[in-house]
Design an enzyme around this catalytic site. Structure first.
Site, short mmCIF file in Angstrom:
data_model
loop_
_atom_site.label_atom_id
_atom_site.label_comp_id
_atom_site.label_asym_id
_atom_site.label_seq_id
_atom_site.Cartn_x
_atom_site.Cartn_y
_atom_site.Cartn_z
N PRO A 29 0.85 -1.20 0.00
CA PRO A 29 0.00 0.00 0.00
C PRO A 29 0.87 1.24 0.00
O PRO A 29 1.82 1.34 0.78
CB PRO A 29 -0.79 -0.13 1.32
CG PRO A 29 0.06 -0.99 2.20
CD PRO A 29 0.76 -1.94 1.28
N VAL A 31 0.61 5.61 -0.32
CA VAL A 31 -0.28 6.77 -0.30
C VAL A 31 -0.36 7.40 -1.69
O VAL A 31 0.65 7.83 -2.25
CB VAL A 31 0.21 7.81 0.73
CG1 VAL A 31 -0.66 9.07 0.67
CG2 VAL A 31 0.18 7.22 2.14
N GLN A 82 -6.39 -1.12 2.47
CA GLN A 82 -5.76 -0.84 3.78
C GLN A 82 -6.42 0.34 4.47
O GLN A 82 -6.66 1.37 3.85
CB GLN A 82 -4.27 -0.56 3.64
CG GLN A 82 -3.60 -0.46 5.02
CD GLN A 82 -2.14 -0.10 4.96
OE1 GLN A 82 -1.80 1.02 4.63
NE2 GLN A 82 -1.27 -1.06 5.30
N CYS A 114 2.66 2.37 9.94
CA CYS A 114 3.01 3.73 9.53
C CYS A 114 3.72 4.47 10.67
O CYS A 114 3.19 4.58 11.77
CB CYS A 114 1.77 4.50 9.12
SG CYS A 114 2.15 6.18 8.52
#
Length: 382
Positions: A29, A31, A82, A114
């Site tokens: 994943p 951003v 996610q 994260c």
């Protein structure tokens, strides 16, 4: 040395992994980067499974956010979605809503890795403690009917601590554990530690598949990681942005111009109204920065000034030599000062542009809401 074998004891996690065709190559994943057009591109070149960009569950109640990030980007596409979330009730509600509205989604992944300030402010990702994480996993698992919940974590203080944490999550309902081989403090700097991942693979041997993430920059690294860790699959992020064909069975070099044009064609013919230009530009910059940073410097302003996909196509044809090939990204801590300055400058510009896009979208939503609120009401006479 851990040697992977598909002859595993039956479990919900392994059953899920087998139902997907035993995915070995996975897109992490990212951003605003693992979006629908990019997922389609890498699926053409050997990627078995892709994750969506992280969605902020707290934002998903907003109509514009849901429309852009779920209805347009995810829709019916095959992927793992996610969530970045620190509230169990919101997590359960949003997971259920995604399951009901997105038929192609195969799992809901909880972001527990994260390390950025956004996650710290929102209290999610690596800033959740084990107890909080397990509660959210359990809540999502109970909310889902058709699909499963998975998790992505970072390594802990020791390999044994990482394995214990993963085991707690699996016992709470997680069907797969992806592990980034760097700690919260490391973020994306320095080498990843595969020993933690190998220890976790052994601990979860019959319970759930483990995906290895970190230090994967070539096809050879993929095979090496699978052999050393014994993981069920290898998850790649930054290197895939630089070499979208990294998972392809053949090791032939890829022309930056050709792969860029192929990606732009996907955006134009399949998703021209779905993928924001800011995301598209970021993909082109990632390809070019790894292949020839000086080339990016020479025409970055033109890329940022382009207002349509057709303009980007013209720029790629004009300025990117056909013989320029995709290259593995250099680890940031190994870049020269000059290169680091270039990379940081371009990345910052792209990040600012993406934030501006989100702010503009949010402002448009607020203006629409104001127009609805300020609309004169009908006069009712009794």
């Amino acid at each position: 040395l851990v040697v992977f074998s598909e002859k595993m004891c039956s479990s919900k996690g392994w059953d899920w992994w087998h139902s997907l065709g035993c995915p070995r190559t996975i897109c992490a994943p990212m951003v605003d980067q693992s979006e629908c057009a990019f997922r389609e591109l890498i699926y053409r070149y050997g990627c078995d499974l892709a994750y969506s960009p992280m969605l902020l569950a707290s934002e998903m109640k907003k109509k514009d956010y849901w429309h852009q990030y779920v209805e347009l980007d995810i829709g019916d596409s095959r992927c793992v979605v996610q969530l970045g979330v620190g509230d169990a009730a919101i997590a359960g509600d949003m997971a259920r809503r995604i399951e009901q509205n997105c038929v192609g989604v195969v799992a809901i992944d909880l972001n527990l890795g994260c390390p950025e300030r956004t996650a710290e402010r929102g209290h999610f990702g690596s800033f959740l403690n084990a107890r909080e994480a397990c509660i959210i996993v359990r809540t999502i698992a109970q909310a889902l009917r058709r699909i499963v919940v998975t998790v992505k974590i970072r390594i802990q203080e020791t390999p044994e601590a990482t394995a214990r944490y993963a085991l707690e999550l699996v016992r709470s309902g997680a069907c797969c554990v992806a592990i980034h081989g760097r700690s919260q403090k490391q973020k994306s700097v320095g080498p990843a530690n595969w020993d933690h991942i190998a220890t976790t693979v052994s601990a979860l041997r019959t319970l759930a598949p483990v995906f290895c993430n970190g230090n994967i920059r070539s096809r050879k690294d993929v095979e090496t990681a699978l052999t050393i860790t014994g993981a069920a699959g290898v998850m790649v992020a930054e290197a895939l942005l630089a070499i979208p064909t990294l998972f392809a069975p053949t090791s032939r070099s890829t022309s930056v111009q050709l792969i860029s044009l192929e990606y732009l064609n996907i955006c134009k013919t399949h998703a021209s109204s779905l993928v924001p230009l800011t995301w598209i530009r970021a993909h082109l910059l990632a390809l070019l920065l790894a292949a020839d940073e000086n080339l990016v410097v020479n025409f970055a302003e033109l890329l940022f000034a382009a207002l349509t996909i057709d303009e980007l196509v013209i720029l790629i044809r004009r300025f990117v030599p056909p013989e320029l090939h995709c290259a593995s990204p250099v680890r940031r801590d190994l870049l020269s000062d000059h290169s680091l300055e270039i990379h940081n400058g371009i990345r910052h510009r792209a990040r600012v542009e993406r934030h501006r896009f989100k702010s503009t979208a949010s402002s448009r939503a607020k203006k629409r809401q104001c127009r609805r609120t300020d609309r004169p009401r009908d006069v009712i006479i009794f």
